[in-house]
Design an enzyme around this catalytic site. Structure first.
Site, PDB file in Angstrom:
ATOM      1  N   GLY A  12      11.981   0.650 -13.763  1.00  0.00           N
ATOM      2  CA  GLY A  12      13.035   1.196 -12.808  1.00  0.00           C
ATOM      3  C   GLY A  12      13.392   2.950 -13.229  1.00  0.00           C
ATOM      4  O   GLY A  12      14.546   3.250 -12.757  1.00  0.00           O
ATOM      5  N   SER A  13      12.566   3.338 -13.984  1.00  0.00           N
ATOM      6  CA  SER A  13      13.045   4.812 -14.345  1.00  0.00           C
ATOM      7  C   SER A  13      13.037   5.849 -13.077  1.00  0.00           C
ATOM      8  O   SER A  13      14.035   6.668 -12.894  1.00  0.00           O
ATOM      9  CB  SER A  13      11.952   5.258 -15.373  1.00  0.00           C
ATOM     10  OG  SER A  13      10.905   5.913 -14.761  1.00  0.00           O
ATOM     11  N   ASN A  14      12.123   5.646 -12.244  1.00  0.00           N
ATOM     12  CA  ASN A  14      12.396   6.438 -10.701  1.00  0.00           C
ATOM     13  C   ASN A  14      13.706   5.774 -10.040  1.00  0.00           C
ATOM     14  O   ASN A  14      14.246   6.690  -9.516  1.00  0.00           O
ATOM     15  CB  ASN A  14      11.248   6.178 -10.095  1.00  0.00           C
ATOM     16  CG  ASN A  14      10.015   7.027 -10.424  1.00  0.00           C
ATOM     17  OD1 ASN A  14       9.899   8.037 -10.053  1.00  0.00           O
ATOM     18  ND2 ASN A  14       8.872   6.347 -11.065  1.00  0.00           N
ATOM     19  N   LEU A  85       5.602  -3.897  -6.780  1.00  0.00           N
ATOM     20  CA  LEU A  85       4.125  -4.107  -6.899  1.00  0.00           C
ATOM     21  C   LEU A  85       3.661  -5.051  -5.671  1.00  0.00           C
ATOM     22  O   LEU A  85       2.602  -5.191  -5.714  1.00  0.00           O
ATOM     23  CB  LEU A  85       3.953  -4.852  -8.261  1.00  0.00           C
ATOM     24  CG  LEU A  85       4.166  -4.126  -9.275  1.00  0.00           C
ATOM     25  CD1 LEU A  85       3.891  -4.498 -10.646  1.00  0.00           C
ATOM     26  CD2 LEU A  85       3.057  -2.736  -9.356  1.00  0.00           C
ATOM     27  N   ILE A  88       3.678  -5.025   1.208  1.00  0.00           N
ATOM     28  CA  ILE A  88       4.780  -5.113   2.229  1.00  0.00           C
ATOM     29  C   ILE A  88       4.341  -5.902   3.306  1.00  0.00           C
ATOM     30  O   ILE A  88       3.232  -5.403   3.610  1.00  0.00           O
ATOM     31  CB  ILE A  88       5.125  -3.774   2.608  1.00  0.00           C
ATOM     32  CG1 ILE A  88       6.002  -3.139   1.504  1.00  0.00           C
ATOM     33  CG2 ILE A  88       6.346  -3.841   3.654  1.00  0.00           C
ATOM     34  CD1 ILE A  88       6.897  -3.722   0.584  1.00  0.00           C
ATOM     35  N   ASN A 102       6.148   4.963  -0.291  1.00  0.00           N
ATOM     36  CA  ASN A 102       5.953   4.632  -1.573  1.00  0.00           C
ATOM     37  C   ASN A 102       5.551   5.778  -2.424  1.00  0.00           C
ATOM     38  O   ASN A 102       5.023   6.636  -1.834  1.00  0.00           O
ATOM     39  CB  ASN A 102       4.641   3.578  -1.403  1.00  0.00           C
ATOM     40  CG  ASN A 102       4.134   3.219  -2.911  1.00  0.00           C
ATOM     41  OD1 ASN A 102       5.030   2.718  -3.666  1.00  0.00           O
ATOM     42  ND2 ASN A 102       2.889   3.033  -2.953  1.00  0.00           N
ATOM     43  N   HIS A 104       2.846   6.685  -5.745  1.00  0.00           N
ATOM     44  CA  HIS A 104       1.476   6.104  -6.102  1.00  0.00           C
ATOM     45  C   HIS A 104       1.265   7.243  -7.118  1.00  0.00           C
ATOM     46  O   HIS A 104       1.285   8.401  -7.028  1.00  0.00           O
ATOM     47  CB  HIS A 104       0.424   5.900  -5.376  1.00  0.00           C
ATOM     48  CG  HIS A 104      -0.709   5.444  -5.887  1.00  0.00           C
ATOM     49  ND1 HIS A 104      -0.976   4.108  -6.041  1.00  0.00           N
ATOM     50  CD2 HIS A 104      -1.858   6.142  -6.560  1.00  0.00           C
ATOM     51  CE1 HIS A 104      -1.799   3.774  -6.759  1.00  0.00           C
ATOM     52  NE2 HIS A 104      -2.519   5.083  -6.843  1.00  0.00           N
ATOM     53  N   ASP A 145      -1.670   1.415  -0.232  1.00  0.00           N
ATOM     54  CA  ASP A 145      -2.001   3.069  -0.643  1.00  0.00           C
ATOM     55  C   ASP A 145      -2.793   3.404   0.540  1.00  0.00           C
ATOM     56  O   ASP A 145      -3.467   4.541   0.209  1.00  0.00           O
ATOM     57  CB  ASP A 145      -2.780   2.779  -2.073  1.00  0.00           C
ATOM     58  CG  ASP A 145      -2.060   2.431  -3.265  1.00  0.00           C
ATOM     59  OD1 ASP A 145      -0.699   2.485  -2.910  1.00  0.00           O
ATOM     60  OD2 ASP A 145      -2.591   1.782  -3.869  1.00  0.00           O
ATOM     61  N   GLU A 174       6.653  12.363 -11.269  1.00  0.00           N
ATOM     62  CA  GLU A 174       7.733  11.707 -10.275  1.00  0.00           C
ATOM     63  C   GLU A 174       9.115  12.082 -10.378  1.00  0.00           C
ATOM     64  O   GLU A 174       9.753  11.952  -9.325  1.00  0.00           O
ATOM     65  CB  GLU A 174       7.338  10.174 -10.793  1.00  0.00           C
ATOM     66  CG  GLU A 174       5.938   9.822 -10.575  1.00  0.00           C
ATOM     67  CD  GLU A 174       5.677   8.204 -10.947  1.00  0.00           C
ATOM     68  OE1 GLU A 174       6.559   7.773 -11.789  1.00  0.00           O
ATOM     69  OE2 GLU A 174       4.832   7.690 -10.265  1.00  0.00           O
TER      70      GLU A 174
HETATM   71  C1  GRF Z   1       5.543   4.682 -11.267  1.00  0.00           C
HETATM   72  O1  GRF Z   1       4.693   5.170 -11.983  1.00  0.00           O
HETATM   73  C2  GRF Z   1       5.392   4.510  -9.507  1.00  0.00           C
HETATM   74  O2  GRF Z   1       4.347   5.736  -9.286  1.00  0.00           O
HETATM   75  C3  GRF Z   1       4.463   3.445  -9.542  1.00  0.00           C
HETATM   76  O3  GRF Z   1       5.070   2.422 -10.552  1.00  0.00           O
HETATM   77  C4  GRF Z   1       5.565   3.188 -11.709  1.00  0.00           C
HETATM   78  C5  GRF Z   1       7.189   2.715 -11.747  1.00  0.00           C
HETATM   79  O4  GRF Z   1       7.801   3.231 -12.977  1.00  0.00           O
HETATM   80  N1  GRF Z   1       4.241   3.046  -8.263  1.00  0.00           N
HETATM   81  P1  GRF Z   1       9.358   3.065 -12.978  1.00  0.00           P
HETATM   82  O5  GRF Z   1       9.591   1.602 -12.967  1.00  0.00           O
HETATM   83  O6  GRF Z   1      10.215   3.704 -11.816  1.00  0.00           O
HETATM   84  O7  GRF Z   1       9.478   3.438 -14.481  1.00  0.00           O
END
Ligand code: GRF
Length: 189
Positions: A12-14, A85, A88, A102, A104, A145, A174
């Protein structure tokens, strides 16, 4: 306010980066994070950030219309998959046309499809001897994708880069671009 619902399965870093970006935003808010992993680190991040998190199991996602109903009640303007992961289900794609996106971690259409996630992607990029990689932000359709591409961003890599170094370069793209692209989609700019 425009409402975002985030889906995530892992660290969940994003998610954290997106939540922080929209903190105090005048027009956009994060409603909740939904996850299919009960022990995903993203839930700890949500606890820390004060963001509601909902866990659902497979029966709630593909075996019934529970998640669909929850989403319909919450009425999001955008559903953002940030490291989610599972595929959908088509009912969700149909219920939210052009409202599910999404990210990728490669330059689609290369290095996409089932099984291409996380380290698998970066290992394949290295093995193929690519001189660049990047990120693809795209709409979600019924196939992994394959939805229409919204934006791509590239970064150069060298053969000396390890898989971890490639992953770090992609992650920094990202974190830099995903929130801005989400904001542009929602504000139609
Ligand atoms: C990211 O690399 C994103 O592109 C992919 O999954 C990863 C998620 O990373 N779909 P995080 O959980 O947000 O750190």
């Amino acid at each position: 306010m425009k409402r975002i619902i985030l889906f995530a399965s892992g660290s969940g870093s994003n998610v954290e980066n997106i939540v922080r970006y929209f903190e105090g935003h005048p027009a956009i808010e994060i409603s909740a994070v939904l996850t299919n992993k009960r022990d995903a680190f993203v839930i700890d991040r949500c606890n820390k950030l004060g963001i509601p998190a909902l866990y659902f199991n497979k029966s709630g996602f593909t075996g019934s219309s529970l998640v669909l109903q929850v989403l319909q009640c919450m009425d999001p303007d955008l559903i953002v998959l940030a490291g989610f992961l599972l595929k959908i289900p088509s009912e969700l794609v149909t219920a939210f046309p052009k409202k599910i996106i999404n990210i990728h971690p490669a330059l689609l259409p290369k290095f996409g499809g089932k099984g291409m996630y996380g380290k698998h992607v970066h290992t394949a990029v290295k093995t193929q001897g690519e001189s660049e990689t990047g990120i693809t932000i795209h709409f979600v359709n019924e196939h992994y994708d394959e939805g229409a591409i919204i934006r791509q961003f590239k970064v150069g890599i060298s053969e000396r880069d390890s898989v971890d170094q490639i992953a770090a370069k992609v992650q920094s793209l990202e974190h830099k671009h995903f929130p801005e692209v989400i904001e542009a989609i929602l504000l139609d700019t």
